[in-house]
Design an enzyme around this catalytic site. Sequence first.
Site, PDB file in Angstrom:
ATOM      1  CE1 TYR A 132      -3.603  -2.526   0.314  1.00  0.00           C
ATOM      2  CE2 TYR A 132      -4.561  -0.914   1.803  1.00  0.00           C
ATOM      3  CZ  TYR A 132      -4.698  -2.048   1.036  1.00  0.00           C
ATOM      4  OH  TYR A 132      -5.900  -2.696   0.989  1.00  0.00           O
ATOM      5  CD  GLU A 247      -3.255  -2.971   7.763  1.00  0.00           C
ATOM      6  OE1 GLU A 247      -3.729  -2.525   6.693  1.00  0.00           O
ATOM      7  OE2 GLU A 247      -2.066  -2.858   8.093  1.00  0.00           O
TER       8      GLU A 247
HETATM    9  C1  LIG Z   1       5.832  -1.377  11.605  1.00  0.00           C
HETATM   10  C2  LIG Z   1       5.129  -0.872  10.399  1.00  0.00           C
HETATM   11  C3  LIG Z   1       4.658  -1.769   9.474  1.00  0.00           C
HETATM   12  C4  LIG Z   1       4.028  -1.326   8.314  1.00  0.00           C
HETATM   13  N1  LIG Z   1       3.638  -2.249   7.391  1.00  0.00           N
HETATM   14  C5  LIG Z   1       3.134  -1.824   6.217  1.00  0.00           C
HETATM   15  C6  LIG Z   1       2.830  -2.758   5.184  1.00  0.00           C
HETATM   16  O1  LIG Z   1       2.994  -3.963   5.361  1.00  0.00           O
HETATM   17  N2  LIG Z   1       2.362  -2.300   4.040  1.00  0.00           N
HETATM   18  C7  LIG Z   1       2.136  -0.982   3.808  1.00  0.00           C
HETATM   19  O2  LIG Z   1       1.686  -0.640   2.737  1.00  0.00           O
HETATM   20  N3  LIG Z   1       2.422  -0.059   4.753  1.00  0.00           N
HETATM   21  C8  LIG Z   1       2.925  -0.450   5.947  1.00  0.00           C
HETATM   22  N4  LIG Z   1       3.232   0.481   6.930  1.00  0.00           N
HETATM   23  C9  LIG Z   1       3.102   1.898   6.612  1.00  0.00           C
HETATM   24  C10 LIG Z   1       2.022   2.644   7.374  1.00  0.00           C
HETATM   25  O3  LIG Z   1       0.754   2.306   6.908  1.00  0.00           O
HETATM   26  C11 LIG Z   1       2.317   4.150   7.231  1.00  0.00           C
HETATM   27  O4  LIG Z   1       3.521   4.407   7.912  1.00  0.00           O
HETATM   28  C12 LIG Z   1       1.222   5.001   7.820  1.00  0.00           C
HETATM   29  O5  LIG Z   1       0.055   4.908   7.048  1.00  0.00           O
HETATM   30  C13 LIG Z   1       1.629   6.481   7.965  1.00  0.00           C
HETATM   31  O6  LIG Z   1       2.171   6.990   6.785  1.00  0.00           O
HETATM   32  P1  LIG Z   1       3.559   7.776   6.821  1.00  0.00           P
HETATM   33  O7  LIG Z   1       4.545   6.901   7.474  1.00  0.00           O
HETATM   34  O8  LIG Z   1       3.846   8.250   5.462  1.00  0.00           O
HETATM   35  O9  LIG Z   1       3.328   9.013   7.780  1.00  0.00           O
HETATM   36  P2  LIG Z   1       2.657  10.441   7.390  1.00  0.00           P
HETATM   37  O10 LIG Z   1       1.405  10.228   6.637  1.00  0.00           O
HETATM   38  O11 LIG Z   1       3.681  11.296   6.766  1.00  0.00           O
HETATM   39  O12 LIG Z   1       2.304  10.978   8.831  1.00  0.00           O
HETATM   40  C14 LIG Z   1       3.196  11.720   9.664  1.00  0.00           C
HETATM   41  C15 LIG Z   1       2.398  12.276  10.852  1.00  0.00           C
HETATM   42  O13 LIG Z   1       1.404  13.181  10.364  1.00  0.00           O
HETATM   43  C16 LIG Z   1       0.133  12.822  10.826  1.00  0.00           C
HETATM   44  N5  LIG Z   1      -0.885  13.134   9.822  1.00  0.00           N
HETATM   45  C17 LIG Z   1      -0.853  12.853   8.509  1.00  0.00           C
HETATM   46  N6  LIG Z   1      -1.990  13.234   7.921  1.00  0.00           N
HETATM   47  C18 LIG Z   1      -2.792  13.759   8.878  1.00  0.00           C
HETATM   48  C19 LIG Z   1      -4.093  14.315   8.911  1.00  0.00           C
HETATM   49  N7  LIG Z   1      -4.849  14.386   7.815  1.00  0.00           N
HETATM   50  N8  LIG Z   1      -4.581  14.750  10.093  1.00  0.00           N
HETATM   51  C20 LIG Z   1      -3.818  14.666  11.216  1.00  0.00           C
HETATM   52  N9  LIG Z   1      -2.596  14.158  11.266  1.00  0.00           N
HETATM   53  C21 LIG Z   1      -2.071  13.698  10.110  1.00  0.00           C
HETATM   54  C22 LIG Z   1       0.229  11.331  11.058  1.00  0.00           C
HETATM   55  O14 LIG Z   1      -0.765  10.871  11.947  1.00  0.00           O
HETATM   56  C23 LIG Z   1       1.627  11.195  11.607  1.00  0.00           C
HETATM   57  O15 LIG Z   1       1.619  11.473  12.975  1.00  0.00           O
HETATM   58  C24 LIG Z   1       3.853   0.056   8.092  1.00  0.00           C
HETATM   59  C25 LIG Z   1       4.300   0.966   9.047  1.00  0.00           C
HETATM   60  C26 LIG Z   1       4.940   0.519  10.193  1.00  0.00           C
HETATM   61  C27 LIG Z   1       5.427   1.529  11.169  1.00  0.00           C
END
Ligand SMILES: Cc1cc2nc3c(=O)[nH]c(=O)nc-3n(C[C@H](O)[C@H](O)[C@H](O)COP(=O)(O)OP(=O)(O)OC[C@H]3O[C@@H](n4cnc5c(N)ncnc54)[C@H](O)[C@@H]3O)c2cc1C
Lengths: 398, 378
Positions: A132, A247
């Site tokens: 994703y 999930e």
């Molecule tokens: C251990 C682990 C396993 C994972 N496994 C998978 C996997 O198997 N497959 C996969 O596809 N992904 C996976 N992920 C990814 C995960 O889904 C993303 O890290 C998550 O969706 C957040 O995206 P980002 O890291 O880009 O953070 P960002 O979206 O950049 O967020 C940074 C900060 O901003 C905040 N923020 C962002 N938008 C908003 C909003 N609209 N309102 C308020 N606050 C906001 C967030 O809450 C966060 O605190 C995994 C992540 C981890 C940590």
Amino acid sequence: MSDPEAFRAETRAWLEANCPPAMRQPVRGEGDIVWGGRKAQLSADQKAWLDAMASRGWTVPDWPKDYGGGGLSPEETKILRQEMARLGCRNPLNSFGISMLGPALLKYGTEAQKKRFLPEIARGEIRWCQGYSEPNAGSDLAGLQTSAEDKGDHFLVNGQKVWTSYADKADWIFCLVRTSRESKHNGISFLLFDMESPGVSTKPILLISGYSPFCETFFDNVEVPKDQLVGELNKGWDVAKYLLGHEREMISGMGLGGGGLGSGGPAALAEDAKRTIGVDAEGRLADPLLRAQMALFEVRERAFRAMSEKFMDELKNGRAHPAQPSMMKYYGTELNKARYELVMAAGGSDALEWESAGSANGAKARAWLRTKANSIEGGTSEIQLNIIAKRILELPGT
Amino acid sequence: MPLFLTDEQSMLRDTARQFVAVTAPISHMRSLRDARDPAGFDRDLWKQFAEMGFTAILIPEGEGGLGLGHVEAGVVLEEIGRNLTPSPFLSTAVTAVTALKPGSADLRQIWFSRIAAGEAVAALAVDEGAKHRPAQIALKAERSGNGFRLTGAKSFVPLGHVADLIVVAARTAGSPGDTDGITLFAVDKGAAGLTATPERLADASVAAQLRLEGVELDADAVIGEVDQGWPGLSRILSAGRVGASSEMLGVGGGAMDMTIGYLKERRQFGVPIGSFQALQHRAAHLYSEMEVARAAVLKAQQLLDADDPGADRAALVAKAMTGLAATLAVQEGVQMHGGIGMTDEYDIGFYMKRGRLLAELFGDTNWAADQLARMSGY
Ligand SMILES: Cc1cc2nc3c(=O)[nH]c(=O)nc-3n(C[C@H](O)[C@H](O)[C@H](O)COP(=O)(O)OP(=O)(O)OC[C@H]3O[C@@H](n4cnc5c(N)ncnc54)[C@H](O)[C@@H]3O)c2cc1C
């Protein structure tokens, strides 16, 4: 349905006869969890237990029998889980196939896709990973850019995913791709493909826990047969969201300790604290402030246990609000993080050991750090709160 | 049994919701308060509760009741909480009925029929200080003739000034702190030597301070066994905690709904304030806490109804969790209303006051959490 008490008795007897004693021991860590797949290396007991359960369809008890499931009703499924818990049976198989892809295929897959993919998920033969997130599409997942071009008899996939859990260990991937640039949400499709396809490569990422359970995943001209598209072209966002609900439901189980160290409950936590801190004349933990924090945690933990039971009952009977998994995910993961703060406080400096044999290679510290991802993976806590506010409370958008 | 309301229970909820909202909305409570009503509740309304069958929910079927359980009683209590209805329901239909169940056939016959008919109101007298410490009971009951003589004081007895029946927990042996040596008594209104001083509380409800100066009772006023009242008292208190928790779900839920409504309606900076993410997240967090509290309460109700050995613990969890959630609900409620939330004219403040009383009743969150810690051995 059949008589529930007869089913309970029969189930209990069968589990007693078929669950190897070693599979009734608490899970001690990641190594004890069976994920299945082509590359899996199972102990004899793990394999016997998996095969026995799979032969009854009980790795996925509520899936239809035609697709490798047990065909159990919600009530029977609940009884099976209760009886497994009573005996302390480990989960025979954990997988993204069971908790995420399977439900999505059951709803959106063609008959041929269900027949092809679901039984091998149920038997633990194929391990799936989730493609994703991308470097520029995290919380704003629908902004994803990995592309799939229609080449007549196949799609040609190019791009990059990130944070792909276990991409280096998985056999297949369910992957969100962009098939149209005309619309953000209505230009996404949901594809399945083999990680051994030419052009797929992975690069592990080291986490703060010192482990590398997830990867960067690259696609360079990967050919994907067209019958591996799930749902309609450009309508993958519906499938993606439906899967995310499942999930989140799975991740919310972290609130109960999620197997492993924290699962002994408040009493086990208390034992550790009593060992490091000692007790007063009445047998109470000698640190009254930590004791108070633990007691308030215990309130929430037990209440959330009831919440989990209620949520599952509602879900299985079609009574849950469709956005309720967001609430479960939010609460359960925040609770699990709180639990591990207490695990660390109770353990003191012992819990900080990173490599010693006594600490089982830093099991506590590493598990503590791992929990910090709970409120990020599967959609962050902030995103869950957004969803609750909009979809359940129906608060206005900006 | 699945952890959601059955169809019959849902129907009862719909009936109760409709009935309480129409006959006893918040304006009913406001008018009693404005009139400084000395009873603190409306007897005609209590009659109507009886006509609806509500007062007989927990009374066994063979004894003129409906033979239903704490889930059903909770359904009614939640509506009482949502409408802030001053009602003897908790002390009469829940704790008194629970207290009387193991009592003599005579006691049951007299009181069950009167409670079912809405003719009697009951009170429960346990606490003797400002905080709930049931094992600390000191009020003395000494043998006298073929009965007992009660001397001492009780505090925080809701409706103790008007109750026809007061269930009094007294000490027949041992000393404060012991759980052995406690006996339960059914004391009639107007017993010689009993004085009840009404005290109006912040939420406009009335609780009494009781003084018992040599109150003489027959042996048949004893409920259950002499000196062995602790398990019975614990059961009454568990029922009371779960009942208070149900009422708190209504109080917290009512405050939350009112607040969510206000977030959609009130505009600042040209937009509804509910579009501000800071408020959305707090509202969503509150919703989560309330949902978890609701689950804890239903679990405790089902365990009480099944006579499960885990019921007492589940009741503590329910009480502690609803205390946390409802307290958050009323605080966020006032804050998110801004200035108007501080006015007497607006109803949100009533939720805060009622919530505070219920949080204290039968042990607050800290007390319940402490009990849980003891049970878990730390
Ligand atoms: C251990 C682990 C396993 C994972 N496994 C998978 C996997 O198997 N497959 C996969 O596809 N992904 C996976 N992920 C990814 C995960 O889904 C993303 O890290 C998550 O969706 C957040 O995206 P980002 O890291 O880009 O953070 P960002 O979206 O950049 O967020 C940074 C900060 O901003 C905040 N923020 C962002 N938008 C908003 C909003 N609209 N309102 C308020 N606050 C906001 C967030 O809450 C966060 O605190 C995994 C992540 C981890 C940590």
